[in-house]
Design a protein around this motif. Sequence first.
Motif, short mmCIF file in Angstrom:
data_model
loop_
_atom_site.label_atom_id
_atom_site.label_comp_id
_atom_site.label_asym_id
_atom_site.label_seq_id
_atom_site.Cartn_x
_atom_site.Cartn_y
_atom_site.Cartn_z
N ASP A 44 0.76 -1.13 -0.07
CA ASP A 44 -0.01 0.07 0.02
C ASP A 44 0.97 1.28 -0.09
OD1 ASP A 44 0.49 0.92 2.96
OD2 ASP A 44 -0.41 -0.76 3.28
N GLN A 45 0.24 2.45 0.07
CA GLN A 45 0.86 3.64 0.22
C GLN A 45 0.60 4.31 1.30
OE1 GLN A 45 -0.11 5.03 -4.24
NE2 GLN A 45 1.91 4.39 -4.89
N GLY A 46 0.20 3.61 2.22
CA GLY A 46 -0.06 4.23 3.54
C GLY A 46 0.86 5.10 4.45
N LYS A 47 0.56 5.13 5.73
CA LYS A 47 1.68 5.67 6.51
C LYS A 47 2.38 4.79 7.28
CE LYS A 47 -1.84 6.35 10.25
NZ LYS A 47 -3.09 5.50 9.40
N GLY A 48 2.09 3.56 6.94
CA GLY A 48 3.28 2.45 7.57
C GLY A 48 2.73 1.86 8.70
N LEU A 49 3.15 0.45 8.78
CA LEU A 49 2.75 -0.37 10.22
C LEU A 49 3.83 -0.88 10.98
CD1 LEU A 49 0.07 -2.11 10.92
CD2 LEU A 49 0.78 -3.75 9.37
#
Lengths: 130, 114
Positions: free
Chosen positions: A69-74
């Motif tokens: 994904d291109q989100g804020k990280g996990l």
Amino acid sequence: MESVSEIEAAAEKLAGEAGLDEEECFRVTMAVREAAVNAVLHGNDYDPAKLVTASLEYDGKSLIFVIADQGKGLDPDKIPDPLAEENLLRGTGRGIFLIRSFMDEVHFKNIEPGTELTLVKHLVPAAKKK
Amino acid sequence: MALTIASREVDGVTVLDLSGRITLGEGSVQLREAIRDLIGKGSKSILLNLGNVNYIDSSGLGELVGAYTTAKNQGAALKLLSLTKKVKDVLQLTKLYTVFDIYDDEASAIASYK
């Protein structure tokens, strides 16, 4: 959510072609679906401008699924244990647990921006159709 | 296959016959609304028949838990009937099998509310 269904269908097809029995096929497909849902929902936060990418591979020994994904990280270490007594009645938080339960290897990689999840299922002779 | 929900009354128990998948975008919202509707109408005994539910994902599990706690908070009892093997496996894996009252046959389930 159409992309999730597409990824799920492709994973099911590949798992079937690799010779997994129905139960293992179900588990692998579910793990991939959970990863894709996580990418869309928790990773990209439903932002249509952000992409989810998926690659699916069977190399003759293992099924390898990479979903990013291109989100804020996990941070996987910060995910609460869904089996803990205090978390049993929570409405969320079981996706990563199911993925880890159903796959042989699960790797998280921070790709800035976003998270890349690699799911691996090793095929053993007993899991293959005769 | 999307989720379909049919409702019937048996000896004062509202039985919801669910069929299809309980997943994000394919049934979880319908289930939530159906439970809220029943609770709003004052139903105190709710039995979810999952005999034709062959797939549930983590979102669906969340909805089942939500339905259970919503019912409990309103003084209602929500129980499960006829789990398919796949749904049972996932409930056992996530320890939710210990949370719900689960029955294999409808007569026993209905009797348990008395």
